[in-house]
Write a protein that holds these residues in place. Structure first.
Motif, short mmCIF file in Angstrom:
data_model
loop_
_atom_site.label_atom_id
_atom_site.label_comp_id
_atom_site.label_asym_id
_atom_site.label_seq_id
_atom_site.Cartn_x
_atom_site.Cartn_y
_atom_site.Cartn_z
N ALA A 1 -48.27 -72.87 -39.73
CA ALA A 1 -48.79 -71.99 -38.74
C ALA A 1 -48.07 -72.44 -37.46
N ASN A 2 -47.93 -73.66 -37.15
CA ASN A 2 -47.33 -74.14 -36.10
C ASN A 2 -45.99 -73.81 -35.87
N LEU A 3 -45.22 -74.33 -37.07
CA LEU A 3 -43.77 -73.88 -37.32
C LEU A 3 -43.66 -72.46 -37.03
N ARG A 4 -44.22 -71.72 -37.47
CA ARG A 4 -44.14 -70.18 -37.47
C ARG A 4 -44.32 -69.87 -35.87
N GLU A 5 -45.35 -70.44 -35.37
CA GLU A 5 -45.61 -69.87 -33.84
C GLU A 5 -44.36 -70.59 -32.95
N TRP A 6 -43.92 -71.79 -33.17
CA TRP A 6 -43.04 -72.50 -32.62
C TRP A 6 -41.88 -71.72 -32.59
N GLU A 7 -41.19 -71.24 -33.69
CA GLU A 7 -40.23 -70.46 -33.97
C GLU A 7 -40.24 -69.21 -33.06
N TYR A 8 -41.30 -68.60 -33.48
CA TYR A 8 -41.60 -67.38 -32.45
C TYR A 8 -41.31 -67.43 -31.09
N GLU A 9 -42.08 -68.50 -30.55
CA GLU A 9 -42.33 -68.63 -29.08
C GLU A 9 -40.71 -69.00 -28.38
N LEU A 10 -39.74 -69.73 -29.36
CA LEU A 10 -38.61 -70.11 -28.89
C LEU A 10 -37.71 -69.03 -28.75
N GLN A 11 -37.64 -68.42 -29.97
CA GLN A 11 -37.05 -67.17 -29.93
C GLN A 11 -37.35 -66.24 -28.57
N ARG A 12 -38.36 -65.89 -28.64
CA ARG A 12 -38.76 -65.20 -27.42
C ARG A 12 -38.43 -65.47 -26.04
#
Lengths: 501, 501
Positions: free
Chosen positions: A80-91
């Motif tokens: 879940a952390n990886l998923r959110e980090w990826e999402y936040e970085l993209q944004r």
């Protein structure tokens, strides 16, 4: 160090800076002397630039790439952390730094202009600034991309995974029922004298009662405190440091008390997040709609219930002698009194969401380009009149009342009503547990808190908001439980009874 | 950007970080909930590492080299900044980062051990930690280098340009006179009842009086405030943000009041530094001995004078009815009452410096290796007895009473007495101005403050402390004015008079 560990390390460093900014922000609202503002602004902008640089910098990118390739995600929390980090970085990466700086500059001036405009009830002072803010919001929406309409792109910044379309459907479904409940509640409340609770409530005694109540619902004063500000808020300065604020009306103790219950609800969520994961998504609150569910649950479902005041009215009457003549029934009638009014933050439970529906419509039209900034005052007043049967006397009581737009916060308002829906749904689910139900009747809040700790707080951002709701209650955010709650409260015999003088 | 401008820029960035740490430190002492300590410690160590890296990093070195080569120092303030930057960089660079980290680790534990040791009055608990601290202090002294003895190298960290030898000479010259003044003052005070001021002083009213007085001497509450802590202090959070603290004794209002006058004296200095040069040496206080002169001047020379209380006793009596029966004479006798006592921070004006002389001797012996840590308790008690004619009943009332050593603060104590000397000298000089003299008699503090602003505050660190004293008073720090002040105060008719019951 594995790539995942590097990411945790960087996330903690970013959180260290962000929590330092929070302390500066908290002090600015509570104790900072006025002349200190300029230096404080420099400190805050320096820190946010540093943490933005870390969050979008090469080390973070590289570590994330490696971690995603490694697939070394033991346990669902890490995934879940990886998923959110990826999402936040993209944004974050889609917004050029120049735009961030431009927005910060525009909102700094807009906030000043808004204060002036509201003071003079002159929308013209603010309009030009709002134009710029809207322009930036639409540019950001385009850069971020969206499924159906620009509002989507902004909304997900506050409510991960939400869709404007679904919210609009939910709100349309709610509106007629809300309007009818509100109307009935207001009619019934005409029999309840407005000043039933008016009296003399010394601040020190209000603070005493507020602290006792906050502690009784589980707020940990060794890991938090309550201070005084014009606008109540809750802010987290560290994993064991949650600061609430409230304001005092010396003629009505319920104003500060419900403020404290609301903010303590936010605070319990923050105190219940896994401290060891502070700075990681899994140690961070998931969305505003879930956050607001926690504040509304304690404020309205617990704090305005009969069982609650059966326990606390006698204690309040010890501190405030003028309450001694008041029956529990009359007290409840007073705190359930409903009235159509112009100002959202002063609205009661029965009429509150209609203020939100209005804002959601206006914002959506603005972002879709079907409403221009100059048309806002008239559109606002027309829509307000259609909903409330009253027309705001001026823009200070209409489209200028809220600070959000001046801070660039377009797409935020919907989460208040989502919070109300989630609160009702979570409370209804938790109350099905007999132990929780009976403990609430004896003013023991431990079992309810334990349920929330498990189903909401401990999850951090491991589940998306709607998944969290599904897992906790069996279904995603829905209107049924909330309408049920409002109907019971505002059609119940307590609400119906005429208060004795 | 010129090299000099780059240096200013870097210095401001370091100051931005340092002032952020100050906010965190202030909050830690005033409002922080207890469980927040661990995270706060992490934030503070992160920020200090960042600012140390900036202060000793390549960009700073390179810019300094270029600026020194350019010789582009228009004006003496710029030249002074270059002089101080060069000095600070040399000093900081001689200490390896590993030693800084080791010291920070040792003192964190030593502070805990000291609290325990003092509580149990057991020097053994602290001794081992003090050994380590002493070892590090001596290593640092060797790395920094010194002219005559290791104490020099530590002392200049607090008092730029000072020499242990000169201070020892000054203190030796002072000692017999101080001892004789103290003895006479104590004997005379036997006639003054100890509890002359004892009464009921509600905290809110003390705060009211303290604020009125602090404002009257020129403290700007739009650029500062007063909070409550166990140990009073003054800290600067930004160029327009100076925070004082005090503590309240509800049976004696003078405790918090003299605390506020003392800290406000520090605060006036900080508020008087050139705000535009914040972060540069020219915008920074020059030394502890000058800083303490400002606090002592307002606390003792202004705040314990007859003219001061002629103005303020009537106001105090409005707030505190039990003072109404007290004559100005008796009140002055009470606040000038002297007594031999064991605890430095509770010592009166007549006996205070003897506590400092003792500490200076002990520290010097420790650093020279003529006294070992285990010998401290006996040496302390022997020397105390020789000075005061009393023997401390235990180490909590002796060598364990002060926090300084546990924080690594060896070489600091001497500056307290330097502060007293400087205060008397500056006050005597300023009072020669007729306008200042007569305005003080009518409780108008503006002209005195203006004099201090010009001769002390506005100079920042452009002059070394002794040069500042020379320029302001015609000579470097000297004992004459202080002895004159003490003799007048403690041999005057006021001190001599027997207080009526």
């Amino acid at each position: 160090m594995t790539a995942y560990e590097s990411l945790c390390h960087l996330a903690q460093e970013i959180a260290l800076l962000a929590s330092t900014s929070s302390i500066l922000g908290w002090d600015q609202e509570t104790y900072m002397p006025s002349k200190a503002l300029d230096h404080r602004a420099r400190q805050l902008s320096y820190l946010s630039a540093k943490s933005h640089a870390l969050a979008t910098g090469k080390p973070f990118r590289k570590a994330l790439e490696r971690a995603l390739k490694d697939g070394e995600t033991r346990g669902s929390r890490n995934a879940a952390n990886l998923r959110e980090w990826e999402y936040e970085l993209q944004r974050a990466s889609r917004i050029p730094t120049a735009l961030v700086a431009e927005e910060s500059n525009i909102t700094t001036h807009a906030r000043h202009a808004w204060v002036e405009a509201r003071k003079n009830s002159d929308f013209g002072i603010f309009a030009r600034h709002l134009e710029s803010i809207l322009k930036i919001a639409r540019r950001k929406a385009t850069l971020w991309g969206y499924a159906d309409e620009p509002y989507d792109a902004l909304l997900v910044g506050y409510e991960r995974g939400a869709r404007t379309r679904s919210i609009a459907r939910l709100f349309n479904q709610l509106q007629p029922s809300l309007a009818s409940i509100a109307k009935n509640a207001v009619i019934k409340s005409r029999h309840v004298p407005k000043n039933l609770l008016k009296g003399k409530y010394p601040i020190a005694k209000q603070q005493q009662l507020n602290a006792e109540i906050a502690e009784s619902i589980g707020f940990d004063f060794q890991a938090g405190r309550i201070d005084t500000t014009t606008h109540p808020f809750c802010t987290t300065l560290g994993p064991q440091d949650v600061r609430l604020t409230t304001r005092y009306d010396q003629t009505d103790f319920t104003s500060s008390l419900f403020g404290v219950l609301h903010e303590a609800g936010h605070g319990l969520y923050e105190q219940g997040l896994p401290a060891a994961e502070f700075g990681c998504p899994s140690g961070t609150a998931v969305s505003l709609g879930i956050h607001e569910s926690q504040s509304r649950l304690w404020e309205n479902h617990v704090g305005r219930s009969e069982a609650f005041w059966k326990r606390w009215l006698p204690r309040a009457a010890e501190l405030f002698p003028n309450l001694r003549k008041l029956s529990l029934e009359d007290f409840l009638a007073a705190i359930h009194r409903a009235e159509f009014s112009f100002i959202r933050v002063e609205a009661d439970e029965a009429t509150y969401d209609m203020h939100i529906l209005l804002r959601f419509n206006i914002e959506r039209q603005l972002l879709n380009g079907t409403l221009s900034v100059t048309q806002i005052p008239e559109a606002w007043n027309d829509q307000f009149e259609a909903l409330f049967g009253l027309r705001p006397p001026d823009d200070a009581h209409g489209c200028l009342q809220d600070i959000h737009w001046s801070l660039g916060g377009l797409g935020y308002f919907a989460t208040y009503t989502l919070g109300n829906l989630n609160a009702a749904q979570l409370y209804a689910q938790a109350s099905q547990d007999r132990k929780i139900h009976s403990s609430l009747n004896s003013a023991n809040y431990g079992p309810l808190l334990a349920w929330l700790r498990f189903h909401v707080h401990s999850r951090g951002s491991t589940l998306l908001p709607n998944e969290l709701m599904k897992k906790a209650t069996g279904q995603g955010t829905d209107a049924a439980a909330y309408l049920d709650h409002l109907s019971k409260r505002f059609n119940s015999s307590t609400g119906n009874r005429r208060a004795r003088k």
